[in-house]
Design a protein around this motif. Sequence first.
Motif, PDB file in Angstrom:
ATOM      1  N   LEU A  33      60.488  51.173  55.166  1.00  0.00           N
ATOM      2  CA  LEU A  33      61.346  50.085  55.599  1.00  0.00           C
ATOM      3  C   LEU A  33      60.638  48.736  55.522  1.00  0.00           C
ATOM      4  CD1 LEU A  33      64.085  49.599  57.162  1.00  0.00           C
ATOM      5  CD2 LEU A  33      62.698  49.704  59.215  1.00  0.00           C
ATOM      6  N   SER A  34      61.343  47.704  55.084  1.00  0.00           N
ATOM      7  CA  SER A  34      60.832  46.339  55.134  1.00  0.00           C
ATOM      8  C   SER A  34      61.308  45.712  56.430  1.00  0.00           C
ATOM      9  CB  SER A  34      61.355  45.522  53.954  1.00  0.00           C
ATOM     10  OG  SER A  34      60.900  46.062  52.738  1.00  0.00           O
ATOM     11  N   ILE A  35      60.382  45.074  57.157  1.00  0.00           N
ATOM     12  CA  ILE A  35      60.704  44.437  58.436  1.00  0.00           C
ATOM     13  C   ILE A  35      60.441  42.948  58.304  1.00  0.00           C
ATOM     14  CG2 ILE A  35      60.162  44.299  60.897  1.00  0.00           C
ATOM     15  CD1 ILE A  35      59.175  47.218  60.694  1.00  0.00           C
ATOM     16  N   TYR A  36      61.470  42.151  58.602  1.00  0.00           N
ATOM     17  CA  TYR A  36      61.359  40.706  58.489  1.00  0.00           C
ATOM     18  C   TYR A  36      61.531  40.061  59.860  1.00  0.00           C
ATOM     19  CZ  TYR A  36      62.109  41.640  53.561  1.00  0.00           C
ATOM     20  OH  TYR A  36      62.000  42.124  52.281  1.00  0.00           O
ATOM     21  N   ASP A  37      60.600  39.176  60.212  1.00  0.00           N
ATOM     22  CA  ASP A  37      60.724  38.365  61.419  1.00  0.00           C
ATOM     23  C   ASP A  37      61.624  37.185  61.049  1.00  0.00           C
ATOM     24  OD1 ASP A  37      60.448  36.557  63.525  1.00  0.00           O
ATOM     25  OD2 ASP A  37      58.295  36.884  63.724  1.00  0.00           O
ATOM     26  N   LEU A  38      62.817  37.146  61.632  1.00  0.00           N
ATOM     27  CA  LEU A  38      63.795  36.104  61.299  1.00  0.00           C
ATOM     28  C   LEU A  38      63.724  34.902  62.236  1.00  0.00           C
ATOM     29  CD1 LEU A  38      66.851  38.375  60.430  1.00  0.00           C
ATOM     30  CD2 LEU A  38      65.173  37.347  58.881  1.00  0.00           C
ATOM     31  N   SER A  39      62.591  34.706  62.870  1.00  0.00           N
ATOM     32  CA  SER A  39      62.444  33.598  63.814  1.00  0.00           C
ATOM     33  C   SER A  39      62.664  32.229  63.172  1.00  0.00           C
ATOM     34  CB  SER A  39      61.059  33.638  64.468  1.00  0.00           C
ATOM     35  OG  SER A  39      60.917  34.794  65.255  1.00  0.00           O
ATOM     36  N   ASP A  44      64.417  28.590  64.330  1.00  0.00           N
ATOM     37  CA  ASP A  44      63.669  27.408  63.916  1.00  0.00           C
ATOM     38  C   ASP A  44      62.287  27.348  64.571  1.00  0.00           C
ATOM     39  OD1 ASP A  44      63.381  25.185  62.293  1.00  0.00           O
ATOM     40  OD2 ASP A  44      64.090  23.801  63.843  1.00  0.00           O
ATOM     41  N   VAL A  45      61.633  28.517  64.654  1.00  0.00           N
ATOM     42  CA  VAL A  45      60.254  28.609  65.139  1.00  0.00           C
ATOM     43  C   VAL A  45      59.457  29.464  64.159  1.00  0.00           C
ATOM     44  CG1 VAL A  45      60.862  28.328  67.574  1.00  0.00           C
ATOM     45  CG2 VAL A  45      60.688  30.614  66.633  1.00  0.00           C
ATOM     46  N   GLU A  46      58.152  29.310  64.199  1.00  0.00           N
ATOM     47  CA  GLU A  46      57.298  30.086  63.310  1.00  0.00           C
ATOM     48  C   GLU A  46      57.391  31.574  63.625  1.00  0.00           C
ATOM     49  OE1 GLU A  46      55.320  29.121  60.660  1.00  0.00           O
ATOM     50  OE2 GLU A  46      56.447  27.254  60.912  1.00  0.00           O
ATOM     51  N   PRO A  47      57.422  32.429  62.599  1.00  0.00           N
ATOM     52  CA  PRO A  47      57.440  33.870  62.845  1.00  0.00           C
ATOM     53  C   PRO A  47      56.111  34.307  63.450  1.00  0.00           C
ATOM     54  CG  PRO A  47      57.263  33.418  60.499  1.00  0.00           C
ATOM     55  CD  PRO A  47      57.454  32.101  61.179  1.00  0.00           C
ATOM     56  N   SER A  48      56.165  35.313  64.312  1.00  0.00           N
ATOM     57  CA  SER A  48      54.930  35.782  64.948  1.00  0.00           C
ATOM     58  C   SER A  48      54.738  37.288  64.846  1.00  0.00           C
ATOM     59  CB  SER A  48      54.889  35.349  66.411  1.00  0.00           C
ATOM     60  OG  SER A  48      56.002  35.861  67.118  1.00  0.00           O
ATOM     61  N   TYR A  49      55.688  38.000  64.272  1.00  0.00           N
ATOM     62  CA  TYR A  49      55.530  39.446  64.137  1.00  0.00           C
ATOM     63  C   TYR A  49      54.497  39.732  63.057  1.00  0.00           C
ATOM     64  CZ  TYR A  49      56.505  44.355  63.254  1.00  0.00           C
ATOM     65  OH  TYR A  49      56.380  45.702  63.098  1.00  0.00           O
ATOM     66  N   ASP A  50      53.513  40.569  63.388  1.00  0.00           N
ATOM     67  CA  ASP A  50      52.485  40.906  62.411  1.00  0.00           C
ATOM     68  C   ASP A  50      52.289  42.409  62.262  1.00  0.00           C
ATOM     69  OD1 ASP A  50      51.101  41.688  64.673  1.00  0.00           O
ATOM     70  OD2 ASP A  50      49.526  40.187  64.465  1.00  0.00           O
ATOM     71  N   PRO A  76      62.254  38.013  68.599  1.00  0.00           N
ATOM     72  CA  PRO A  76      61.687  38.379  69.891  1.00  0.00           C
ATOM     73  C   PRO A  76      62.790  38.711  70.894  1.00  0.00           C
ATOM     74  CG  PRO A  76      60.636  36.404  69.044  1.00  0.00           C
ATOM     75  CD  PRO A  76      61.816  36.689  68.155  1.00  0.00           C
ATOM     76  N   ILE A  77      62.544  39.685  71.744  1.00  0.00           N
ATOM     77  CA  ILE A  77      63.552  40.150  72.698  1.00  0.00           C
ATOM     78  C   ILE A  77      64.018  39.027  73.622  1.00  0.00           C
ATOM     79  CG2 ILE A  77      61.922  40.967  74.465  1.00  0.00           C
ATOM     80  CD1 ILE A  77      63.863  43.446  74.733  1.00  0.00           C
ATOM     81  N   ASP A  78      63.149  38.090  73.947  1.00  0.00           N
ATOM     82  CA  ASP A  78      63.523  36.976  74.832  1.00  0.00           C
ATOM     83  C   ASP A  78      64.563  36.054  74.209  1.00  0.00           C
ATOM     84  OD1 ASP A  78      61.755  37.955  76.730  1.00  0.00           O
ATOM     85  OD2 ASP A  78      60.155  36.567  76.175  1.00  0.00           O
ATOM     86  N   ASP A  79      64.689  36.098  72.885  1.00  0.00           N
ATOM     87  CA  ASP A  79      65.655  35.243  72.191  1.00  0.00           C
ATOM     88  C   ASP A  79      66.936  35.969  71.822  1.00  0.00           C
ATOM     89  OD1 ASP A  79      64.063  32.829  72.091  1.00  0.00           O
ATOM     90  OD2 ASP A  79      62.772  33.939  70.710  1.00  0.00           O
ATOM     91  N   TYR A  80      67.064  37.225  72.223  1.00  0.00           N
ATOM     92  CA  TYR A  80      68.253  38.013  71.897  1.00  0.00           C
ATOM     93  C   TYR A  80      69.322  37.777  72.959  1.00  0.00           C
ATOM     94  CZ  TYR A  80      71.120  41.874  70.251  1.00  0.00           C
ATOM     95  OH  TYR A  80      72.156  42.626  69.763  1.00  0.00           O
TER      96      TYR A  80
END
Length: 102
Positions: A33-39, A44-50, A76-80
């Motif tokens: 699976l490809s996982i993309y951080d859509l932040s 409109d913030v820098e992605p942080s998933y690594d 991030p869960i806080d933005d859901y």
Amino acid sequence: MIGLSACAGVPPRYDSVIGMTLLDATPLLPGDLSIYDLSTPLLDVEPSYDGGEPAGRWVIVAQCPDINAGAIGIVPIDDYAGVIKATAEDQGWNYTLLECAE
């Protein structure tokens, strides 16, 4: 979200992962699976998933279930909440994944 039962022999459905944390969804997803951080496009913030972050901190907001390799988008869960959550539940963020266009 579709509830999953513990019936033996019934494979989980990949199309049921939007709104789930990455931790909860991992057993349901293909290994390639490809996982993309859509932040950036959604918040409109820098992605942080690594890949090393706690998987319970990320919620799936986009997916492409009808391709061999698969792809999901996370935030991030806080933005859901609010528009992010409502649009995810309507599968409105799927267009952000290149694999969805293939």
